[in-house]
Write a protein that holds these residues in place. Sequence first.
Motif, mmCIF file in Angstrom:
data_model
loop_
_atom_site.group_PDB
_atom_site.id
_atom_site.type_symbol
_atom_site.label_atom_id
_atom_site.label_comp_id
_atom_site.label_asym_id
_atom_site.label_seq_id
_atom_site.Cartn_x
_atom_site.Cartn_y
_atom_site.Cartn_z
ATOM 1 N N GLY A 1 1.003 -1.615 -0.286
ATOM 2 C CA GLY A 1 -0.063 -0.118 0.547
ATOM 3 C C GLY A 1 1.279 1.287 -0.163
ATOM 4 O O GLY A 1 2.486 1.036 0.308
ATOM 5 N N LEU A 2 0.171 2.727 0.367
ATOM 6 C CA LEU A 2 0.844 3.988 -0.424
ATOM 7 C C LEU A 2 0.733 3.919 1.327
ATOM 8 O O LEU A 2 -0.398 4.531 2.429
ATOM 9 N N GLY A 3 1.694 4.203 1.620
ATOM 10 C CA GLY A 3 2.399 4.851 3.631
ATOM 11 C C GLY A 3 2.099 6.269 3.641
ATOM 12 O O GLY A 3 3.495 6.828 4.119
ATOM 13 N N CYS A 4 1.643 7.120 3.283
ATOM 14 C CA CYS A 4 1.908 8.471 3.186
ATOM 15 C C CYS A 4 0.321 9.516 2.340
ATOM 16 O O CYS A 4 -1.106 8.444 1.458
ATOM 17 N N CYS A 5 0.254 9.896 2.405
ATOM 18 C CA CYS A 5 -0.762 11.368 2.215
ATOM 19 C C CYS A 5 -2.125 10.869 3.229
ATOM 20 O O CYS A 5 -3.257 11.981 2.764
ATOM 21 N N THR A 6 -2.499 10.244 3.177
ATOM 22 C CA THR A 6 -4.299 9.847 4.378
ATOM 23 C C THR A 6 -3.392 9.264 5.814
ATOM 24 O O THR A 6 -3.293 8.749 5.623
ATOM 25 N N PRO A 7 -4.606 9.648 6.210
ATOM 26 C CA PRO A 7 -4.461 8.680 7.523
ATOM 27 C C PRO A 7 -4.404 7.076 7.741
ATOM 28 O O PRO A 7 -3.936 6.413 8.455
ATOM 29 N N GLU A 8 -5.422 6.916 6.899
ATOM 30 C CA GLU A 8 -5.103 4.749 6.469
ATOM 31 C C GLU A 8 -4.036 4.740 5.611
ATOM 32 O O GLU A 8 -3.398 5.648 4.622
ATOM 33 N N ILE A 9 -3.744 3.533 5.394
ATOM 34 C CA ILE A 9 -3.265 3.164 4.383
ATOM 35 C C ILE A 9 -3.555 3.086 2.566
ATOM 36 O O ILE A 9 -4.478 2.303 2.364
ATOM 37 N N GLY A 10 -3.367 3.840 2.062
ATOM 38 C CA GLY A 10 -3.642 4.175 0.694
ATOM 39 C C GLY A 10 -3.380 2.851 -0.368
ATOM 40 O O GLY A 10 -2.833 2.184 -0.371
ATOM 41 N N ARG A 11 -4.804 2.303 -0.545
ATOM 42 C CA ARG A 11 -4.821 1.405 -2.442
ATOM 43 C C ARG A 11 -4.107 -0.300 -1.430
ATOM 44 O O ARG A 11 -3.381 -0.815 -1.851
ATOM 45 N N ARG A 12 -4.731 0.300 0.040
ATOM 46 C CA ARG A 12 -4.120 -1.592 0.788
ATOM 47 C C ARG A 12 -4.443 -2.994 -0.010
ATOM 48 O O ARG A 12 -5.628 -2.540 -0.408
ATOM 49 N N VAL A 13 -3.444 -3.763 -0.634
ATOM 50 C CA VAL A 13 -3.821 -4.779 -1.091
ATOM 51 C C VAL A 13 -2.391 -5.631 0.534
ATOM 52 O O VAL A 13 -2.284 -5.961 1.083
ATOM 53 N N ASP A 14 -4.298 -6.380 -0.245
ATOM 54 C CA ASP A 14 -4.219 -8.122 1.403
ATOM 55 C C ASP A 14 -4.027 -9.165 0.534
ATOM 56 O O ASP A 14 -4.470 -9.955 0.096
ATOM 57 N N ILE A 15 -2.930 -10.174 1.224
ATOM 58 C CA ILE A 15 -2.945 -11.471 0.842
ATOM 59 C C ILE A 15 -2.784 -12.490 1.968
ATOM 60 O O ILE A 15 -1.783 -12.162 3.405
ATOM 61 N N ASN A 16 -3.984 -12.825 1.891
ATOM 62 C CA ASN A 16 -4.382 -14.091 4.090
ATOM 63 C C ASN A 16 -4.476 -14.895 3.329
ATOM 64 O O ASN A 16 -5.424 -15.687 2.533
#
Length: 287
Positions: free
Chosen positions: A117-132
């Motif tokens: 994801g993107l670790g910048c610019c928004t309070p959350e992790i932007g465009r987060r991709v999850d793999i489980n």
Amino acid sequence: MALTSQAQPVAPVVPATPAPPPDPAVWWSNEIPRPSSETDPLAGRRLGRKEQPVPIDNGVDPLLYRLWGLQPLQTQLVRGGELVLEAWARPARGVRQAVVRVTVRRDGRAFVQARAGLGCCTPEIGRRVDINAELPNDRIAALKALVGDAAWSQPRSVIVDYGGGAVEGVCVDGVSWDVTLLVAGQARHLRRACDDAEVGSIAGVLSALVGAAAGRDPLFDAVLPRGGDFSRQAKAYADLNAQGGQLKAETSNRPQPPAVPIAEDDEPEPQQAEIPALAPPPPPEPR
């Protein structure tokens, strides 16, 4: 003669009835569904009476783990024969980041959790991709063997001495890595800058770890396009040693966190609720 068609009547659009607000008593109840092993491999564990938490000192705050949708490594309870291996990738250019965690349990199952994801610019992790996902059995032996890898005896932070004196590395391109190994009673952390020789010193660990997540989601693969291929970095480290160079402890290098005594756990493992078998169908009625 032109054909004419009669317009069909159109039914009026009826707006959907909004869902009722949740019942506050239910919303704040203590009933929390147990997560699957893929999303939380060590869920539900509690410290035994003689167990102590293992100190974790890898620079990742527990709240940052939760932003990435991962249980904090500080709360993971690992017992004999188990391990958690984790790597954070931080490119020198851009704000795209990735983290990969592999968990090997003593019941013979292993799991990979990966995030990008993107670790910048928004309070959350932007465009987060999850793999489980659960890993196949043929990967488990290689992952367990990483506990004895020579990399864990290296200093936590290093600089490269190419033979003419050590030089402080400055990352202007490439990817820096923070790698943590957690086993029963102790943890080890290594930080490697984007110098190929530095990264090559832990190439075997990274290859197995990143390779466990590669190929599962193209959005994740775009952040680490070489996947588990660290052959270039491994060659750079081998060339460094062959030419008389070495890795030296950085001036800011710190000792590894202390180990804690390993006690036999006396808390039973929480079991997944079993689905009762369906009752057999009744015999047919006599005619």
